[in-house]
Design a protein around this motif. Structure first.
Motif, PDB file in Angstrom:
ATOM      1  N   THR A   1     -41.605 -28.227  14.599  1.00  0.00           N
ATOM      2  CA  THR A   1     -42.389 -28.600  13.418  1.00  0.00           C
ATOM      3  C   THR A   1     -42.893 -30.028  13.588  1.00  0.00           C
ATOM      4  O   THR A   1     -44.014 -30.360  13.195  1.00  0.00           O
ATOM      5  CB  THR A   1     -41.509 -28.484  12.150  1.00  0.00           C
ATOM      6  OG1 THR A   1     -41.057 -27.128  12.033  1.00  0.00           O
ATOM      7  CG2 THR A   1     -42.263 -28.889  10.905  1.00  0.00           C
ATOM      8  N   HIS A   2     -42.050 -30.847  14.205  1.00  0.00           N
ATOM      9  CA  HIS A   2     -42.436 -32.225  14.525  1.00  0.00           C
ATOM     10  C   HIS A   2     -42.693 -32.362  16.023  1.00  0.00           C
ATOM     11  O   HIS A   2     -42.017 -33.130  16.709  1.00  0.00           O
ATOM     12  CB  HIS A   2     -41.343 -33.196  14.079  1.00  0.00           C
ATOM     13  CG  HIS A   2     -41.330 -33.436  12.602  1.00  0.00           C
ATOM     14  ND1 HIS A   2     -40.176 -33.602  11.867  1.00  0.00           N
ATOM     15  CD2 HIS A   2     -42.364 -33.535  11.722  1.00  0.00           C
ATOM     16  CE1 HIS A   2     -40.502 -33.803  10.593  1.00  0.00           C
ATOM     17  NE2 HIS A   2     -41.816 -33.760  10.476  1.00  0.00           N
ATOM     18  N   GLY A   3     -43.655 -31.620  16.542  1.00  0.00           N
ATOM     19  CA  GLY A   3     -44.144 -31.766  17.909  1.00  0.00           C
ATOM     20  C   GLY A   3     -43.126 -32.152  18.959  1.00  0.00           C
ATOM     21  O   GLY A   3     -42.527 -31.295  19.623  1.00  0.00           O
ATOM     22  N   VAL A   4     -42.909 -33.438  19.097  1.00  0.00           N
ATOM     23  CA  VAL A   4     -42.052 -33.967  20.152  1.00  0.00           C
ATOM     24  C   VAL A   4     -40.610 -33.453  20.018  1.00  0.00           C
ATOM     25  O   VAL A   4     -39.870 -33.405  21.002  1.00  0.00           O
ATOM     26  CB  VAL A   4     -42.115 -35.515  20.149  1.00  0.00           C
ATOM     27  CG1 VAL A   4     -41.479 -36.092  18.893  1.00  0.00           C
ATOM     28  CG2 VAL A   4     -41.482 -36.111  21.390  1.00  0.00           C
ATOM     29  N   GLU A   5     -40.226 -33.012  18.810  1.00  0.00           N
ATOM     30  CA  GLU A   5     -38.891 -32.443  18.631  1.00  0.00           C
ATOM     31  C   GLU A   5     -38.818 -31.013  19.177  1.00  0.00           C
ATOM     32  O   GLU A   5     -37.762 -30.377  19.156  1.00  0.00           O
ATOM     33  CB  GLU A   5     -38.496 -32.489  17.145  1.00  0.00           C
ATOM     34  CG  GLU A   5     -38.425 -33.905  16.596  1.00  0.00           C
ATOM     35  CD  GLU A   5     -38.321 -33.978  15.066  1.00  0.00           C
ATOM     36  OE1 GLU A   5     -37.821 -33.030  14.446  1.00  0.00           O
ATOM     37  OE2 GLU A   5     -38.762 -35.003  14.496  1.00  0.00           O
ATOM     38  N   GLY A   6     -39.949 -30.523  19.660  1.00  0.00           N
ATOM     39  CA  GLY A   6     -39.991 -29.176  20.228  1.00  0.00           C
ATOM     40  C   GLY A   6     -39.236 -29.036  21.544  1.00  0.00           C
ATOM     41  O   GLY A   6     -38.944 -27.917  21.961  1.00  0.00           O
TER      42      GLY A   6
ATOM     43  N   ARG B   1     -46.206 -36.381  20.372  1.00  0.00           N
ATOM     44  CA  ARG B   1     -46.293 -37.021  19.057  1.00  0.00           C
ATOM     45  C   ARG B   1     -45.491 -36.197  18.062  1.00  0.00           C
ATOM     46  O   ARG B   1     -45.200 -35.027  18.285  1.00  0.00           O
ATOM     47  CB  ARG B   1     -47.742 -37.109  18.556  1.00  0.00           C
ATOM     48  CG  ARG B   1     -48.651 -38.014  19.363  1.00  0.00           C
ATOM     49  CD  ARG B   1     -49.739 -38.615  18.466  1.00  0.00           C
ATOM     50  NE  ARG B   1     -49.239 -39.753  17.722  1.00  0.00           N
ATOM     51  CZ  ARG B   1     -49.751 -40.190  16.566  1.00  0.00           C
ATOM     52  NH1 ARG B   1     -50.770 -39.564  16.000  1.00  0.00           N
ATOM     53  NH2 ARG B   1     -49.236 -41.237  15.959  1.00  0.00           N
ATOM     54  N   ARG B   2     -45.164 -36.835  16.940  1.00  0.00           N
ATOM     55  CA  ARG B   2     -44.405 -36.128  15.910  1.00  0.00           C
ATOM     56  C   ARG B   2     -45.354 -35.370  14.970  1.00  0.00           C
ATOM     57  O   ARG B   2     -44.975 -34.382  14.353  1.00  0.00           O
ATOM     58  CB  ARG B   2     -43.588 -37.165  15.138  1.00  0.00           C
ATOM     59  CG  ARG B   2     -42.503 -36.601  14.265  1.00  0.00           C
ATOM     60  CD  ARG B   2     -41.590 -37.739  13.821  1.00  0.00           C
ATOM     61  NE  ARG B   2     -40.653 -37.313  12.798  1.00  0.00           N
ATOM     62  CZ  ARG B   2     -40.946 -37.221  11.506  1.00  0.00           C
ATOM     63  NH1 ARG B   2     -42.156 -37.528  11.070  1.00  0.00           N
ATOM     64  NH2 ARG B   2     -40.042 -36.822  10.639  1.00  0.00           N
ATOM     65  N   THR B   3     -46.581 -35.858  14.865  1.00  0.00           N
ATOM     66  CA  THR B   3     -47.554 -35.263  13.942  1.00  0.00           C
ATOM     67  C   THR B   3     -48.452 -34.272  14.681  1.00  0.00           C
ATOM     68  O   THR B   3     -48.391 -34.139  15.901  1.00  0.00           O
ATOM     69  CB  THR B   3     -48.471 -36.353  13.378  1.00  0.00           C
ATOM     70  OG1 THR B   3     -49.217 -36.910  14.470  1.00  0.00           O
ATOM     71  CG2 THR B   3     -47.661 -37.450  12.703  1.00  0.00           C
TER      72      THR B   3
ATOM     73  N   LEU C   1     -35.407 -26.419  13.213  1.00  0.00           N
ATOM     74  CA  LEU C   1     -34.735 -27.397  14.080  1.00  0.00           C
ATOM     75  C   LEU C   1     -35.443 -28.748  14.073  1.00  0.00           C
ATOM     76  O   LEU C   1     -36.665 -28.807  14.239  1.00  0.00           O
ATOM     77  CB  LEU C   1     -34.694 -26.896  15.530  1.00  0.00           C
ATOM     78  CG  LEU C   1     -33.908 -25.629  15.807  1.00  0.00           C
ATOM     79  CD1 LEU C   1     -34.096 -25.229  17.272  1.00  0.00           C
ATOM     80  CD2 LEU C   1     -32.434 -25.827  15.502  1.00  0.00           C
ATOM     81  N   HIS C   2     -34.647 -29.806  13.900  1.00  0.00           N
ATOM     82  CA  HIS C   2     -35.202 -31.166  13.915  1.00  0.00           C
ATOM     83  C   HIS C   2     -34.252 -32.107  14.642  1.00  0.00           C
ATOM     84  O   HIS C   2     -33.065 -31.819  14.781  1.00  0.00           O
ATOM     85  CB  HIS C   2     -35.396 -31.681  12.484  1.00  0.00           C
ATOM     86  CG  HIS C   2     -36.558 -31.063  11.779  1.00  0.00           C
ATOM     87  ND1 HIS C   2     -37.784 -31.682  11.686  1.00  0.00           N
ATOM     88  CD2 HIS C   2     -36.679 -29.869  11.161  1.00  0.00           C
ATOM     89  CE1 HIS C   2     -38.619 -30.894  11.008  1.00  0.00           C
ATOM     90  NE2 HIS C   2     -37.978 -29.787  10.681  1.00  0.00           N
ATOM     91  N   SER C   3     -34.786 -33.270  15.022  1.00  0.00           N
ATOM     92  CA  SER C   3     -33.924 -34.310  15.593  1.00  0.00           C
ATOM     93  C   SER C   3     -34.404 -35.669  15.109  1.00  0.00           C
ATOM     94  O   SER C   3     -35.522 -35.817  14.620  1.00  0.00           O
ATOM     95  CB  SER C   3     -33.940 -34.246  17.130  1.00  0.00           C
ATOM     96  OG  SER C   3     -35.245 -34.446  17.622  1.00  0.00           O
ATOM     97  N   GLY C   4     -33.517 -36.658  15.219  1.00  0.00           N
ATOM     98  CA  GLY C   4     -33.907 -38.032  14.895  1.00  0.00           C
ATOM     99  C   GLY C   4     -33.226 -38.616  13.678  1.00  0.00           C
ATOM    100  O   GLY C   4     -33.442 -39.781  13.355  1.00  0.00           O
TER     101      GLY C   4
HETATM  102 ZN   LIG Z   1     -38.217 -33.493  12.462  1.00  0.00          ZN
END
Ligand SMILES: [Zn+2]
Length: 387
Positions: free
Chosen positions: A93-98, A136-138, A245-248
């Protein structure tokens, strides 16, 4: 401070572990983490099809010339379409977190036990392909997709309380070193309080299209694509479990489940019963690592399937100290819009997918465990909702 400031952060030895994998007796495979979006996509399609998945692909238009292949949101569905239970597992969902999402999904899908007749399982490979491809996250419009799910245009305005106080920190026009950034961040904390500052930064803003945590002036194509898949493939009669799923956010090598609903809500009680040993955070918990946001992805499901029973959780993996993560975000954003991005994207990548074998092994193991637990507790979800 309610948030783990000063708590564990990545050490130099964590950083260096990435160069010599020490996955341990479990034989952790570092290649679970893909090299880029396109390699990840191709592996996903191959592995899912080998499991008999039905594939839904939504091509995404882009104005970025230096992408080697077309972008696409790909959803793999395994099991019966008319099954009452559906599990939807979302990555990127947040690009780089893929990258972490891809590793976890590959570990799940490549060992997946075929679902029973009463269960269908869907995997969204990467909801934000442009963000993953570009580190990127966006998305391409600089929109945070997890702040974009607002369905009344009038809601897309304004910014959280206190935004004007944090704006000089997060919308900086010149680059700053980490020590200088930390000094200014601490000064903001002292003046306005940590939770106010966190809420003001991360709550989602609809006034600075080139800022961080921008929610967008329109519903984004990625959300529209997912919505059309939901309309096509799910129904309000389904018992739906969503894992996003997310990170950070949080301490290094820890993970938590974040939910949109308040303490004591039906969804909260159901999640508590299904994941009794996990740290679960609601938006209103005083010790929460989370915060109130606008336009989160969970709203898409409630909006599209009104009345449905939905257990929606964000499975969040902690990485670096929050100031490190925020500094990486702010610097990367600044350099993206001023045209010098390479070094800062490496730093952003490190903030959301640290080059640490210990961290990477931990995330895959926990990602698989939470997914398995979601599957095993489907009867609990049903019992809870019926009673
Ligand atoms: Zn995230």
């Amino acid at each position: 401070l309610p948030y783990p400031i000063g708590a564990s952060t990545a050490t130099l030895s964590d950083m260096n572990q990435g160069q010599h994998n020490d996955g341990g007796e479990r034989g952790f495979d570092p290649t679970l983490y893909p090299s880029d979006f396109f390699a990840s996509r191709s592996r996903f399609l191959t592995t899912a099809q080998a499991r008999g998945a039905e594939i839904f692909s939504y091509p995404l238009a882009t104005n970025t010339p230096d992408l080697s292949e077309p972008l696409s949101i790909d959803i793999a569905f395994i099991g019966r379409r008319d099954a009452p239970h559906k599990i939807l597992h979302i990555a990127g969902t947040h690009g780089v977190e893929g990258f972490i999402g891809s590793a976890i999904q590959h570990a799940i899908i490549s060992t997946l036990r075929p679902p029973d007749d009463d269960c269908g399982i869907a995997f969204v490979h990467c909801l934000n392909p442009w963000g993953m491809a570009m580190l990127r996250r966006t998305n391409e419009n600089n929109v945070d997709l997890n702040r974009n799910c607002l369905f009344d245009k009038s809601e897309r305005s304004g910014a959280p309380l206190g935004y004007e106080h944090v704006r000089p920190l997060i919308a900086a026009e010149i680059s700053s070193s980490f020590p200088a950034f930390t000094f200014r961040a601490l000064r903001t904390v002292v003046q306005h309080g940590f939770s106010t500052m966190r809420q003001a930064i991360t709550g989602g803003q609809y006034i600075d299209p080139q800022g961080v945590y921008f929610g967008g002036f329109d519903l984004q194509p990625e959300i529209v694509a997912l919505q059309s898949w939901i309309q096509q493939s799910l129904s309000a009669q389904d018992l739906l479990t969503v894992i996003d799923l997310h990170s950070g956010l949080g301490k290094f090598c820890t993970d938590s489940l974040l939910i949109d609903d308040c303490s004591g809500s039906q969804a909260h009680l159901s999640i508590l019963q299904r994941f009794p040993d996990e740290p679960i955070y609601t938006p209103d918990a005083s010790e929460s690592v989370t915060y109130t946001t606008r336009g989160s992805l969970g709203l898409l499901f409630h909006h599209t399937l009104p009345g449905a029973c939905i257990d929606y959780v964000v499975h969040e993996f902690g990485t670096l100290h929050p100031f490190r993560v925020l500094h990486a975000l702010v610097e990367e954003n600044l350099h993206f819009f001023t045209g010098s991005r390479s070094r800062n994207n490496a730093r952003l990548f490190e903030a959301f997918c640290p080059d640490s074998a210990r961290w990477r092994e931990y995330c895959v193991r926990r990602g698989v465990e939470i997914f398995r637990q979601a599957r095993q507790t489907l009867p609990v979800a049903r019992k809870h909702r019926v009673s």
